[in-house]
Design a protein around this motif. Structure first.
Motif, short mmCIF file in Angstrom:
data_model
loop_
_atom_site.label_atom_id
_atom_site.label_comp_id
_atom_site.label_asym_id
_atom_site.label_seq_id
_atom_site.Cartn_x
_atom_site.Cartn_y
_atom_site.Cartn_z
N UNK A 1 0.83 -1.20 0.00
CA UNK A 1 0.00 0.00 0.00
C UNK A 1 0.87 1.26 0.00
N UNK A 2 2.00 1.21 0.67
CA UNK A 2 2.88 2.37 0.71
C UNK A 2 3.46 2.64 -0.68
N UNK A 3 3.82 1.59 -1.40
CA UNK A 3 4.30 1.77 -2.76
C UNK A 3 3.25 2.43 -3.64
N UNK A 4 1.99 2.03 -3.46
CA UNK A 4 0.91 2.64 -4.24
C UNK A 4 0.78 4.12 -3.90
N UNK A 5 0.88 4.44 -2.63
CA UNK A 5 0.78 5.83 -2.21
C UNK A 5 1.91 6.67 -2.79
N UNK A 6 3.12 6.15 -2.77
CA UNK A 6 4.27 6.91 -3.23
C UNK A 6 4.25 7.17 -4.73
N UNK A 7 3.41 6.45 -5.46
CA UNK A 7 3.30 6.67 -6.90
C UNK A 7 2.32 7.80 -7.25
N UNK A 8 1.61 8.32 -6.26
CA UNK A 8 0.65 9.39 -6.52
C UNK A 8 1.37 10.69 -6.84
N UNK A 9 0.76 11.50 -7.70
CA UNK A 9 1.43 12.73 -8.14
C UNK A 9 1.67 13.71 -6.99
N UNK A 10 0.83 13.68 -5.94
CA UNK A 10 1.05 14.55 -4.79
C UNK A 10 1.42 13.72 -3.54
N UNK A 11 2.21 12.68 -3.78
CA UNK A 11 2.69 11.88 -2.66
C UNK A 11 3.52 12.72 -1.70
N UNK A 12 4.33 13.65 -2.23
CA UNK A 12 5.16 14.50 -1.37
C UNK A 12 4.31 15.33 -0.43
N UNK B 1 -2.83 3.06 5.79
CA UNK B 1 -2.40 3.52 4.46
C UNK B 1 -3.41 3.09 3.42
N UNK B 2 -4.01 4.06 2.75
CA UNK B 2 -5.00 3.86 1.69
C UNK B 2 -6.20 3.01 2.12
N UNK B 3 -6.83 3.36 3.25
CA UNK B 3 -8.05 2.64 3.61
C UNK B 3 -9.16 2.94 2.60
#
Length: 309
Positions: free
Chosen positions: A42-53, A79-81
């Motif tokens: 789930x963290x990998x998916x989150x970090x791929x978002x354009x506004x992950x930063x 993370x990403x519920x």
């Protein structure tokens, strides 16, 4: 403490670090999955978002601002519920104390951008304490308490610019923690918490921790970026004020491979100044760092047994 809990600074740092880890390509979306909120993937998916930063900066600034880093057994960071009533959105995170939500950040799946956010700032009957700040934030009475709400990263940063909001959030969170609660382990994502330097133990039977190239705590990233920015400015000044613009040892004058070398290292108190620096090519800079030669009386003094090159 920084007036906005450092959220803008952390946003800039994450924005610099994430591309070095391969995240995220411009305009990236969030690819949803039916996975547990404590899963490493789930963290990998989150970090791929354009506004992950932006999402990471909001989590980090809130968590440290309300001092969740001081002990980690009584709060949960998911993370990403998934929520069935928001088909085009997914929460980047929900932070809870026991089963009380104290912070959340929504993100849009199709753009990877920040949506609404909410932060617990008081009990349900504390609405009158905020006065004119109600023009900056929306206040919502929920079963968890009084939430300050907004939309987008900029509104969050603006809200944190007000001491009253920061202080109220810190007070209510600390009061909730003192009341005693138990972490909901099935929700907690130790990999995300560890990335934010909030959970050094990071143990959960349900969550496998997978080490990877990007598992770097934010303090290391901050130090690395600060050092790189400092070195870049140091090099620019030296290139501007050195004649000739060439390696002091071999004379090569290709600017792209010339580096600013400290005569007395940073670690020994050496200053980033013209009288403590010379231009060296990458090879000779590395050689000096390895103590193959010292710079003495304006010339290289090679170590015995080393053939000058």
């Amino acid at each position: 403490m920084i007036d906005d809990w450092g959220v803008r600074e952390h946003r800039d740092i994450y924005a610099e670090v994430l591309p070095t880890w391969g995240f995220p390509p411009p305009g990236s979306t969030i690819v949803p999955a039916h996975a547990k909120t404590n899963a490493s993937a789930q963290v990998d998916r989150l970090l791929k978002a354009s506004e992950a930063a932006e999402a990471l900066a909001m989590m980090h600034s809130f968590a440290f601002g309300v001092r969740l880093n001081e002990g980690s057994s009584d709060w949960t960071m998911s993370c990403l519920p998934q929520y069935s009533d928001a088909p085009n959105q997914r929460r980047a995170t929900t932070i809870t104390i026991g089963r009380n939500e104290v912070f959340h950040v929504w993100m849009y799946l199709d753009t990877g951008r920040i949506g609404d956010w909410g932060m617990l700032v008081g009990e349900r009957d504390d609405e009158d304490n905020f006065g004119e700040l109600s023009t900056i934030i929306e206040l919502e009475k929920t079963r968890h308490g009084l939430l300050a709400k907004g939309s987008g990263f900029d509104s969050f940063a603006e809200a944190l610019g007000h001491q009253l909001i920061r202080k109220c959030a810190e007070n209510v969170i600390q009061n909730r923690r003192k009341a005693g609660s138990k972490r909901q382990g099935e929700w907690h994502n130790p990999r995300l918490a560890r990335l934010l330097e909030l959970d050094t133990a990071g143990k959960s039977e349900e969550a496998e921790i997978i080490e990877s190239d990007w598992d770097v705590p934010i303090s290391y990233a901050m130090g690395s970026i600060a050092s790189r920015r400092h070195q870049a400015a140091f090099r620019r000044n030296l290139l501007k004020n050195t004649v000739p613009v060439a390696c002091a040892v071999c004379g090569i004058d290709v600017k792209e491979i010339l580096e600013a070398a400290h005569l007395i290292p940073d670690s020994q108190g050496g200053r980033a100044s013209a009288d403590n620096a010379i231009l060296l090519c990458a090879n000779h800079h590395k050689s000096m760092d390895q103590k193959m030669f010292t710079w003495t009386a304006g010339a290289p003094q090679w170590k015995p047994g080393i053939k000058p090159f």
